[in-house]
Design a protein around this motif. Structure first.
Motif, PDB file in Angstrom:
ATOM      1  N   SER A  48       0.830  -1.203   0.000  1.00  0.00           N
ATOM      2  CA  SER A  48       0.000   0.000   0.000  1.00  0.00           C
ATOM      3  C   SER A  48       0.872   1.263   0.000  1.00  0.00           C
ATOM      4  O   SER A  48       0.594   2.230  -0.708  1.00  0.00           O
ATOM      5  CB  SER A  48      -0.935   0.011   1.214  1.00  0.00           C
ATOM      6  OG  SER A  48      -1.856  -1.049   1.147  1.00  0.00           O
ATOM      7  N   ARG A  49       1.923   1.230   0.790  1.00  0.00           N
ATOM      8  CA  ARG A  49       2.829   2.389   0.869  1.00  0.00           C
ATOM      9  C   ARG A  49       3.547   2.620  -0.468  1.00  0.00           C
ATOM     10  O   ARG A  49       3.645   3.753  -0.951  1.00  0.00           O
ATOM     11  CB  ARG A  49       3.843   2.167   1.989  1.00  0.00           C
ATOM     12  CG  ARG A  49       4.922   3.247   2.070  1.00  0.00           C
ATOM     13  CD  ARG A  49       5.753   3.106   3.337  1.00  0.00           C
ATOM     14  NE  ARG A  49       6.289   1.775   3.502  1.00  0.00           N
ATOM     15  CZ  ARG A  49       7.398   1.330   2.868  1.00  0.00           C
ATOM     16  NH1 ARG A  49       8.043   2.134   2.032  1.00  0.00           N
ATOM     17  NH2 ARG A  49       7.833   0.112   3.084  1.00  0.00           N
ATOM     18  N   LYS A  87       1.164   3.929  -3.142  1.00  0.00           N
ATOM     19  CA  LYS A  87       0.881   5.348  -2.910  1.00  0.00           C
ATOM     20  C   LYS A  87       2.015   6.207  -3.460  1.00  0.00           C
ATOM     21  O   LYS A  87       1.785   7.266  -4.083  1.00  0.00           O
ATOM     22  CB  LYS A  87       0.690   5.606  -1.420  1.00  0.00           C
ATOM     23  CG  LYS A  87       0.093   6.969  -1.102  1.00  0.00           C
ATOM     24  CD  LYS A  87      -1.324   7.089  -1.671  1.00  0.00           C
ATOM     25  CE  LYS A  87      -1.943   8.431  -1.342  1.00  0.00           C
ATOM     26  NZ  LYS A  87      -3.288   8.575  -1.955  1.00  0.00           N
ATOM     27  N   GLU A  91       1.717   6.350  -7.130  1.00  0.00           N
ATOM     28  CA  GLU A  91       0.640   7.254  -7.517  1.00  0.00           C
ATOM     29  C   GLU A  91       1.120   8.700  -7.467  1.00  0.00           C
ATOM     30  O   GLU A  91       0.805   9.515  -8.344  1.00  0.00           O
ATOM     31  CB  GLU A  91      -0.563   7.061  -6.602  1.00  0.00           C
ATOM     32  CG  GLU A  91      -1.782   7.890  -7.013  1.00  0.00           C
ATOM     33  CD  GLU A  91      -2.993   7.601  -6.150  1.00  0.00           C
ATOM     34  OE1 GLU A  91      -4.098   7.434  -6.707  1.00  0.00           O
ATOM     35  OE2 GLU A  91      -2.836   7.538  -4.910  1.00  0.00           O
ATOM     36  N   GLN A  92       1.915   9.038  -6.461  1.00  0.00           N
ATOM     37  CA  GLN A  92       2.460  10.381  -6.333  1.00  0.00           C
ATOM     38  C   GLN A  92       3.419  10.724  -7.473  1.00  0.00           C
ATOM     39  O   GLN A  92       3.579  11.886  -7.837  1.00  0.00           O
ATOM     40  CB  GLN A  92       3.170  10.529  -4.979  1.00  0.00           C
ATOM     41  CG  GLN A  92       2.221  10.489  -3.781  1.00  0.00           C
ATOM     42  CD  GLN A  92       2.943  10.364  -2.451  1.00  0.00           C
ATOM     43  OE1 GLN A  92       4.161  10.172  -2.401  1.00  0.00           O
ATOM     44  NE2 GLN A  92       2.194  10.466  -1.359  1.00  0.00           N
TER      45      GLN A  92
END
Length: 208
Positions: free
Chosen positions: A185-186, A189, A192-193
Motif C-alpha cells: 500500500s505504501r 501510494k 501514484e504520487q
C-alpha cells in the motif's frame, strides 16, 4: 475444431492437429478453480485455448509466490517435465479468467516428440519461454528492491491482459510478492504520487 486449433496454435502441422483431435478432451474451468496443486501427480498436459491461468510456487506453509501466466496458444511446461519422469508437480496453477483447455494424455508426449516436428519445436519453445520467465523472476528477487519488484510485477500483469486497468487488491499483490499489505500500500501510494498509476477502490489504473 481443426481450424480453431490452427488459429490458436499456428505452428502445429495438419497431422499433429488431427492427432490432437483424436486424443484430446475439451474442458472448461471457471475463475478461481485450482487446476494443479503442489505435490499431485499429473496425468495430462493442457493446451490453453481461452482464458488465463496463473502459476504459483508454494512454500511449506502454504504461501504463494506468483511466477507467470499461461494464456491461449500456450501449454503447461511443468506438466511436460513431470511427464518424462513421472514426478509430482512442484507448482500450483489457478484459473484467473474462465478458461477452456485441450487436455492431452501424457502417454503421447514421447510419441509425438518423435512423430511430429511441429510438436517437438512447440515443446522446446515452451520450455525456453518458461525458463526465461523464471529467470526474470529470479533476477527480480535477487537484484531488485521491493519497489522495483512491484513495478516489474505490475508491468507483467499489464502486458498479460493487454490493458491498463488491473483488478488486483493490495493484499493479493502482497501475497504474490511474499510481503505485507502495508508495504505494498505504501509503495503503491508513492507510485501514484509519481503519476505512474492511479489507485481506485477495486482496481489499479496504470498511467505509464
Amino acid at each position: 475444431m481443426h481450424q480453431q486449433i490452427k488459429k490458436i496454435f499456428p505452428s502445429f502441422s495438419k497431422e499433429l492437429i488431427t492427432d490432437i483431435e483424436a486424443n484430446d478432451t475439451i474442458q472448461s474451468f471457471e475463475s478461481g478453480t485450482i487446476l494443479m496443486r503442489t505435490g499431485q501427480y499429473i496425468k495430462s498436459t493442457i493446451l490453453i485455448t481461452k482464458g488465463t491461468i496463473k502459476v504459483y510456487r508454494e512454500d511449506s506453509e502454504g504461501g504463494e509466490f506468483f511466477m507467470y501466466y499461461l494464456q491461449p496458444g500456450q501449454a503447461c511446461a511443468i506438466s511436460m517435465v513431470c511427464a518424462t519422469k513421472n514426478e509430482k508437480s512442484q507448482i500450483m496453477a489457478k484459473v484467473v479468467e474462465d478458461v477452456e483447455v485441450l487436455s492431452v494424455p501424457l502417454s503421447l508426449m514421447d510419441t509425438w516428440m518423435m512423430k511430429h516436428r511441429s510438436w517437438y519445436e512447440f515443446v522446446i519453445d515452451t520450455y525456453r519461454s518458461r525458463f526465461e520467465e523464471v529467470l526474470e523472476v529470479i533476477d527480480s528477487i535477487a537484484f531488485r528492491a521491493m519497489d522495483e519488484r512491484l513495478e516489474f510485477y505490475l508491468k507483467r500483469h499489464k502486458d498479460a491482459c493487454g490493458c491498463s486497468d488491473l483488478k488486483l487488491s493490495h493484499q493479493e499483490i502482497a501475497t504474490e510478492l511474499n510481503t505485507s499489505r502495508e508495504v505494498i500500500s505504501r509503495l503503491l501510494k508513492k507510485m501514484e504520487q509519481r503519476n505512474l498509476l492511479k489507485l481506485h477502490r477495486n482496481h489499479i489504473e496504470i498511467l505509464k
